[in-house]
Write a protein that holds these residues in place. Structure first.
Motif, PDB file in Angstrom:
ATOM      1  N   GLN A 195       7.232  59.859 -14.558  1.00 24.53           N
ATOM      2  CA  GLN A 195       6.284  60.700 -13.831  1.00 24.53           C
ATOM      3  C   GLN A 195       6.842  61.154 -12.482  1.00 24.53           C
ATOM      4  O   GLN A 195       6.776  62.337 -12.139  1.00 24.53           O
TER       5      GLN A 195
ATOM      6  N   ILE B 169       8.284  64.490 -14.567  1.00 24.13           N
ATOM      7  CA  ILE B 169       7.075  65.218 -14.933  1.00 24.13           C
ATOM      8  C   ILE B 169       6.370  65.813 -13.724  1.00 24.13           C
ATOM      9  O   ILE B 169       6.024  67.013 -13.710  1.00 24.13           O
TER      10      ILE B 169
ATOM     11  N   SER C 269       5.701  69.661 -12.822  1.00 21.98           N
ATOM     12  CA  SER C 269       4.305  70.121 -12.829  1.00 21.98           C
ATOM     13  C   SER C 269       3.935  70.821 -11.537  1.00 21.98           C
ATOM     14  O   SER C 269       3.109  71.743 -11.523  1.00 21.98           O
TER      15      SER C 269
ATOM     16  N   TRP D  61       4.417  67.015 -24.049  1.00 28.19           N
ATOM     17  CA  TRP D  61       4.794  65.675 -23.583  1.00 28.19           C
ATOM     18  C   TRP D  61       3.584  64.857 -23.174  1.00 28.19           C
ATOM     19  O   TRP D  61       3.453  63.687 -23.539  1.00 28.19           O
ATOM     20  N   ASN D  62       2.699  65.455 -22.418  1.00 22.43           N
ATOM     21  CA  ASN D  62       1.528  64.724 -21.935  1.00 22.43           C
ATOM     22  C   ASN D  62       0.586  64.335 -23.061  1.00 22.43           C
ATOM     23  O   ASN D  62      -0.140  63.338 -22.956  1.00 22.43           O
TER      24      ASN D  62
ATOM     25  N   ARG E 122       7.136  59.587 -27.345  1.00 25.77           N
ATOM     26  CA  ARG E 122       7.989  59.974 -26.221  1.00 25.77           C
ATOM     27  C   ARG E 122       9.294  59.182 -26.227  1.00 25.77           C
ATOM     28  O   ARG E 122      10.373  59.730 -25.973  1.00 25.77           O
TER      29      ARG E 122
END
Length: 318
Positions: A116, A120, A124, A139-140, A147
């Motif tokens: 994260q 990610i 994002s 992915w989320n 994953r």
């Protein structure tokens, strides 16, 4: 002898011999000599002014290593992801002194989720094209096992690609991972990723480089760079400045233990050496109270060497 001298036994200041002294001249000469000496020693022994190593410079210099490291961060297999406290709760991680785990005693106070925090969230927060937005959504929505399968397959294929080039990875069941890795590499090359990893928290001035440094440390590029500058552990790097230059020689005792067994091959070397240095420091503090050791200066009469001018003046005249 004056009346004041006869009364107190101490001569007046006017009775001492005097000589002329030009204070301005002495200060000027001392200032010039010290300035020249400082400039000369700095030119000979100062460290090279190397530029900082950033995620941007790393990704431009070695994109293969950057992508491989980013994939390990995304899959949770990097050194930081499995480090344990103070970053995460990895079972069994952490150095110990006997049964005591020092890392676990400190607890997790810098929580980091490498997938994260390093991949990610930076993707994002940045304005992304539709393919990247779609890859993030896929992915989320995926399960942790899914994953893991994607990142594991991609890491294996990346290792088999010519020179680890991400552009030459063979097609496979990687899910959105190739799209995420390609976009993260673009962000890093532009310098945006360094800024994204520094925007954690609410401070106006961002001075916490923990996340960029951990990301850098998980790859091989940073370690290879340290090796080429004589800064690795087996090169007594703690005592060196950048390059093979004299650094902090007072740290030799701490660095020394890393070069010998059992510390050299121990997974708990940091904790063991910290404990040993704590004991040695305590022993140094308690030297005045340890019988025998506290008498060594008196037995060796080293004090007479240090205060030789005083003892020479105390000798009776022949």
């Amino acid at each position: 002898m004056t009346r004041e001298t006869r009364r107190t036994g101490t001569p007046e200041s006017s009775e001492f011999p005097t000589r002329p002294y030009d204070l301005v001249k002495e200060v000027t000469i001392a200032l010039v000599l010290v300035a020249l000496l400082t400039a000369g020693l700095a030119a000979l022994f100062s460290s090279p002014d190397d530029g900082p190593v950033t995620l941007g410079s790393w990704s431009r210099a070695d994109s293969a290593d950057f992508t491989a490291t980013a994939a390990s961060e995304l899959g949770g297999t990097s050194g930081t992801a499995q480090y344990g406290p103070p970053y995460n709760h990895t079972p069994g991680a952490g150095q110990k002194i006997g049964p005591v785990s020092l890392q676990r005693l400190a607890g997790v106070h810098i929580p980091i989720d490498t997938a994260q925090d390093f991949v990610i969230q930076p993707l994002s927060r940045a304005p992304e094209p539709p393919p990247v937005t779609k890859a993030l959504a896929v992915w989320n929505a995926a399960s942790p096992d899914r994953r893991q399968a994607w990142t594991s397959a991609y890491s294996d294929a990346l290792g088999k690609a010519p020179n680890g080039n991400p552009a030459q990875v063979a097609p496979g069941p990687y899910g959105p991972v190739p799209v995420l890795m390609a976009r993260l590499l673009e962000l890093a090359r532009s310098g945006a990723l360094d800024g994204e990893l520094l925007t954690e928290g609410s401070q106006f001035y961002q001075t916490d480089y923990t996340r960029p440094l951990l990301f850098l440390g998980d790859g091989n590029y940073f370690a290879d760079l340290a090796q080429s500058r004589h800064l690795s552990g087996d090169q007594w790097g703690m005592m060196n400045e950048t390059g093979n230059y004299p650094g902090q020689p007072w740290l030799w005792l701490y660095t020394f233990w890393y070069q010998i067994e059992p510390f050299k091959s121990s997974d708990n070397a940091d904790a063991l050496i910290w404990g040993l240095m704590a004991l040695l420091s305590l022993g140094l503090i308690l030297v005045p109270f340890i019988p025998g050791i506290r008498s060594v200066p008196r037995w060796t009469r080293v004090y007479r060497l240090i205060w030789r001018d005083y003892y020479r003046a105390q000798r009776p005249p022949r």
